[in-house]
Design an enzyme around this catalytic site. Sequence first.
Site, PDB file in Angstrom:
ATOM      1  N   CYS A  91       0.848  -1.196   0.000  1.00 21.07           N
ATOM      2  CA  CYS A  91       0.000   0.000   0.000  1.00 21.07           C
ATOM      3  C   CYS A  91       0.888   1.252   0.000  1.00 21.07           C
ATOM      4  O   CYS A  91       1.614   1.487  -0.952  1.00 21.07           O
ATOM      5  CB  CYS A  91      -0.995  -0.021   1.156  1.00 21.07           C
ATOM      6  SG  CYS A  91      -2.341   1.178   0.935  1.00 21.07           S
ATOM      7  N   HIS A 195      -3.578  -4.492  -0.226  1.00 17.68           N
ATOM      8  CA  HIS A 195      -3.107  -5.068   1.030  1.00 17.68           C
ATOM      9  C   HIS A 195      -3.012  -6.582   0.891  1.00 17.68           C
ATOM     10  O   HIS A 195      -4.016  -7.286   0.998  1.00 17.68           O
ATOM     11  CB  HIS A 195      -4.057  -4.694   2.170  1.00 17.68           C
ATOM     12  CG  HIS A 195      -3.964  -3.272   2.600  1.00 17.68           C
ATOM     13  ND1 HIS A 195      -3.016  -2.834   3.508  1.00 17.68           N
ATOM     14  CD2 HIS A 195      -4.676  -2.179   2.241  1.00 17.68           C
ATOM     15  CE1 HIS A 195      -3.166  -1.531   3.704  1.00 17.68           C
ATOM     16  NE2 HIS A 195      -4.161  -1.110   2.940  1.00 17.68           N
ATOM     17  N   GLU A 197      -1.879  -8.593   3.011  1.00 12.22           N
ATOM     18  CA  GLU A 197      -2.225  -9.225   4.295  1.00 12.22           C
ATOM     19  C   GLU A 197      -3.733  -9.327   4.503  1.00 12.22           C
ATOM     20  O   GLU A 197      -4.195 -10.046   5.394  1.00 12.22           O
ATOM     21  CB  GLU A 197      -1.565  -8.466   5.459  1.00 12.22           C
ATOM     22  CG  GLU A 197      -2.230  -7.169   5.870  1.00 12.22           C
ATOM     23  CD  GLU A 197      -1.938  -5.986   4.961  1.00 12.22           C
ATOM     24  OE1 GLU A 197      -2.386  -4.880   5.298  1.00 12.22           O
ATOM     25  OE2 GLU A 197      -1.255  -6.163   3.927  1.00 12.22           O
TER      26      GLU A 197
END
Length: 219
Positions: A91, A195, A197
């Site tokens: 990001c 993102h 994650e």
Amino acid sequence: MTQPLTIAVIDYEGGNLASCARACARAAELAGIAASVVVTNVPAEVRAADRIVLPGQGAFADCAQGLEATPGLKDAILAAVAAGTPFLGICVGMQLMAERGLEHGVTPGFGWIGGEIAPMDAPGLRLPQMGWNELNLHQPDHPLLQGLGDAPHGYFVHSYALRDTPADTLIATTDYGGSVPAIVCRGNMAGTQFHVEKSQTVGLKILANFLKWVPQVPR
């Protein structure tokens, strides 16, 4: 006995540290890689790491200032990456790879890839872009893109994006009022606008690919 791969998740108050560290650990487990994940702002630990992950959320200028606030941290990242350590920005961490950001004024980035971080132009669409969007793979044979399956999606949250970067830097884009850089790479330096994650199976696979990646470093 083989030493575990050391993964430094950079702590500069840039957000998502715990979830990023957990995702790195889970990706290593899924890939069968023995790994040690440390969330750190200690320059010596950054220099010694086998992989560097720079998460980020919020404004470009704030994240850049956060890196500068810890003495030696930015220099340690620059030195390690220059020496060939694979780097992944997430990001705003990816955005910091550019020459400069235009959010809250003009702020220099690392300058690793050409282009700047500018407000998105998405007429008729909500900004920030927030949610799942499909990844268009421009270099499907790239090691970071292996095994993503059909029509992979990433989870995006942003209203600024990279523009004017060289085409060979882009390995994936997404569509949101036009083409938007989603994954960039040059040498041992890679970044995802979305993102990883938070991107479930696709994100974990990209992280696992990153941990296994042996990039060709430009000389």
